[in-house]
Design a protein around this motif. Sequence first.
Motif, PDB file in Angstrom:
ATOM      1  N   LYS A 162      40.756 -41.457  -4.250  1.00 39.00           N
ATOM      2  CA  LYS A 162      39.833 -42.343  -4.962  1.00 39.00           C
ATOM      3  C   LYS A 162      40.419 -42.616  -6.344  1.00 39.00           C
ATOM      4  CE  LYS A 162      35.401 -41.878  -4.342  1.00 39.00           C
ATOM      5  NZ  LYS A 162      33.978 -41.431  -4.414  1.00 39.00           N
ATOM      6  N   THR A 163      40.450 -43.891  -6.725  1.00 33.55           N
ATOM      7  CA  THR A 163      41.059 -44.296  -7.998  1.00 33.55           C
ATOM      8  C   THR A 163      39.986 -44.739  -8.981  1.00 33.55           C
ATOM      9  OG1 THR A 163      43.048 -45.031  -6.827  1.00 33.55           O
ATOM     10  CG2 THR A 163      42.746 -45.834  -9.066  1.00 33.55           C
ATOM     11  N   PHE A 164      40.151 -44.311 -10.241  1.00 33.82           N
ATOM     12  CA  PHE A 164      39.231 -44.674 -11.322  1.00 33.82           C
ATOM     13  C   PHE A 164      40.031 -45.308 -12.451  1.00 33.82           C
ATOM     14  CE2 PHE A 164      37.475 -41.073  -9.096  1.00 33.82           C
ATOM     15  CZ  PHE A 164      36.116 -41.347  -8.987  1.00 33.82           C
ATOM     16  N   ARG A 215      43.286 -40.590 -10.558  1.00 35.93           N
ATOM     17  CA  ARG A 215      43.180 -40.525  -9.101  1.00 35.93           C
ATOM     18  C   ARG A 215      42.785 -39.120  -8.670  1.00 35.93           C
ATOM     19  NH1 ARG A 215      47.475 -43.991  -9.925  1.00 35.93           N
ATOM     20  NH2 ARG A 215      47.307 -46.012  -8.865  1.00 35.93           N
ATOM     21  N   PHE A 216      41.848 -39.064  -7.724  1.00 40.38           N
ATOM     22  CA  PHE A 216      41.458 -37.791  -7.130  1.00 40.38           C
ATOM     23  C   PHE A 216      41.946 -37.770  -5.681  1.00 40.38           C
ATOM     24  CE2 PHE A 216      37.538 -37.602 -10.103  1.00 40.38           C
ATOM     25  CZ  PHE A 216      38.324 -37.098 -11.123  1.00 40.38           C
ATOM     26  N   HIS A 217      42.800 -36.805  -5.369  1.00 40.42           N
ATOM     27  CA  HIS A 217      43.323 -36.620  -4.023  1.00 40.42           C
ATOM     28  C   HIS A 217      42.583 -35.450  -3.377  1.00 40.42           C
ATOM     29  CE1 HIS A 217      47.237 -38.826  -4.988  1.00 40.42           C
ATOM     30  NE2 HIS A 217      46.733 -38.590  -6.179  1.00 40.42           N
ATOM     31  N   LYS A 218      42.091 -35.650  -2.165  1.00 39.66           N
ATOM     32  CA  LYS A 218      41.415 -34.583  -1.428  1.00 39.66           C
ATOM     33  C   LYS A 218      42.150 -34.354  -0.114  1.00 39.66           C
ATOM     34  CE  LYS A 218      36.990 -35.990  -3.441  1.00 39.66           C
ATOM     35  NZ  LYS A 218      35.610 -36.498  -3.174  1.00 39.66           N
ATOM     36  N   LEU A 219      42.716 -33.175   0.026  1.00 36.23           N
ATOM     37  CA  LEU A 219      43.452 -32.816   1.237  1.00 36.23           C
ATOM     38  C   LEU A 219      42.586 -31.887   2.064  1.00 36.23           C
ATOM     39  CD1 LEU A 219      46.239 -33.107   2.665  1.00 36.23           C
ATOM     40  CD2 LEU A 219      46.886 -30.972   1.564  1.00 36.23           C
ATOM     41  N   GLN A 220      42.223 -32.332   3.266  1.00 35.07           N
ATOM     42  CA  GLN A 220      41.335 -31.556   4.132  1.00 35.07           C
ATOM     43  C   GLN A 220      41.987 -31.328   5.489  1.00 35.07           C
ATOM     44  OE1 GLN A 220      38.150 -34.558   3.102  1.00 35.07           O
ATOM     45  NE2 GLN A 220      36.873 -32.726   3.126  1.00 35.07           N
ATOM     46  N   LEU A 266      35.415 -36.541 -18.155  1.00 32.15           N
ATOM     47  CA  LEU A 266      36.209 -36.064 -17.028  1.00 32.15           C
ATOM     48  C   LEU A 266      35.493 -34.943 -16.296  1.00 32.15           C
ATOM     49  CD1 LEU A 266      38.807 -36.030 -15.348  1.00 32.15           C
ATOM     50  CD2 LEU A 266      39.808 -34.493 -17.057  1.00 32.15           C
ATOM     51  N   ALA A 267      34.866 -34.028 -17.048  1.00 30.27           N
ATOM     52  CA  ALA A 267      34.147 -32.912 -16.423  1.00 30.27           C
ATOM     53  C   ALA A 267      33.026 -33.433 -15.523  1.00 30.27           C
ATOM     54  CB  ALA A 267      33.587 -31.985 -17.500  1.00 30.27           C
ATOM     55  N   ALA A 268      32.317 -34.478 -15.971  1.00 35.82           N
ATOM     56  CA  ALA A 268      31.242 -35.052 -15.162  1.00 35.82           C
ATOM     57  C   ALA A 268      31.792 -35.695 -13.893  1.00 35.82           C
ATOM     58  CB  ALA A 268      30.466 -36.080 -15.987  1.00 35.82           C
ATOM     59  N   LEU A 269      32.915 -36.402 -14.014  1.00 36.68           N
ATOM     60  CA  LEU A 269      33.532 -37.014 -12.835  1.00 36.68           C
ATOM     61  C   LEU A 269      33.993 -35.954 -11.836  1.00 36.68           C
ATOM     62  CD1 LEU A 269      35.774 -39.946 -14.151  1.00 36.68           C
ATOM     63  CD2 LEU A 269      33.913 -40.115 -12.496  1.00 36.68           C
ATOM     64  N   LEU A 270      34.608 -34.901 -12.345  1.00 40.11           N
ATOM     65  CA  LEU A 270      35.086 -33.832 -11.467  1.00 40.11           C
ATOM     66  C   LEU A 270      33.924 -33.160 -10.741  1.00 40.11           C
ATOM     67  CD1 LEU A 270      37.792 -32.218 -13.775  1.00 40.11           C
ATOM     68  CD2 LEU A 270      38.217 -33.428 -11.636  1.00 40.11           C
TER      69      LEU A 270
END
Length: 424
Positions: free
Chosen positions: A217-219, A197-202, A234-238
């Motif tokens: 966003k969940t993968f 999961r990628f969490h984005k706090l804005q 993982l590096a490409a996804l990031l």
Amino acid sequence: MLFERTQEQQYIVGFDLGDDSCQISYLNYLAQPMKNEPKTFSTAAGEEKFDIPTVLYKSFGVNRWFCGEEAARMSSNKNGTFLPGLLSLAVDRSPVTIENSAYDPVQLLSLFISRTLTVLNNTVPFKEIAAIMFTARDMSEDMIGVLESVRKRLSLECRIYYESYGASFYNYLLVQQKILRDPAVFLAEMEKNGTLRFHKLQYNIHTRPIVAFETVKTFPALKEAGPEGKDAELAALLAQEIGNTPYASAFLVGHGFYGNWMRKSLAVLCRGRRAFLGNNLFSKGAVYGALFKIAPPAICGEYFFLDGNKLPYNIGIRAAQHGGISYHAILDAGINWYEVNRDVDLILEETNEIHLVLTPLRGGETRDFLIRLDGLPARSGRTARIRMHFRQPEPDSMQIRIEDLGFGAIFPSTGLKWEQELHL
């Protein structure tokens, strides 16, 4: 009774409740809490063993239960029943059958939490706890119902609060240096099963207070099996998810990141920002969440967190008044979606239309939503009276029910009703 109120209550506790494991952090909030970071309870003295498996084990034929690590060690023992996934079982509410007897899954979760807090008592005495903040991935209405049942079963008489992982993430960041927080923060989380999961706090800096909001966003699990392949994937996804967004900092949390396999991935994360690797961010954030409830620092008044459970719009109505058009508030942004339950009575003036206005807290243009009351008889002299009922059956949809109230004995109600669905 598990807790008793005394004048010695000085600790606040953050309880991260997951389906695989839980963690507990704590802080003496009477001793400069903003300068002292919470500590996380370890199951082994002198080590950073923070994870407590969310499992129970019952021996056959006797009322003997084991909890946490002890239960996990006995999982392959054939002389009893091993019970993983206690949180999911409790939310599902279906009875659990053990040795031909049905057990209430909420009672089983209560037993686990009680045993876990009893172990914590050696470090943080019950009588000295002022508040506990439970945090979980999704703090839904069902989850809160389960935890409220647990609270009542255990007679937890200190102050009890609930929040989502998103809120705990926000709370943790709020006490960090501004340089680590603004204008946005990125968090990557990998569960034991590999779910990413990628969490984005804005932050919307154009509002007062500043509105913080999270997107997730969940993968599925990474496809590559070997360390180098996983690292490259993982590096490409990031790189794809971070893009050109100027994140001030980045965090890695979760069992999946254990081990020294992330050379390329860390290079992506550290490009132009500081990166942190840890596993107790949510429990520490929950501690700060409890602190903000009972002794909020000044910074709490400068920010507002709009998580996925909260209504993201101020909703009001445009109406004629004194020869002009005015705005009347109906629902304020920030209320939990499952708590939306509002009745509003209106008098229409020579119209069968209602103009709702939605103002997003995340920034952007306002939205208009027009409702036409087809079939409503035209009535003069401000004698058309209606009632609007607002509720949300789910996070992204609001149900609006309208009925004609009539106007006393002069204009009896027609019995007409209308329903509208507002997509948020």
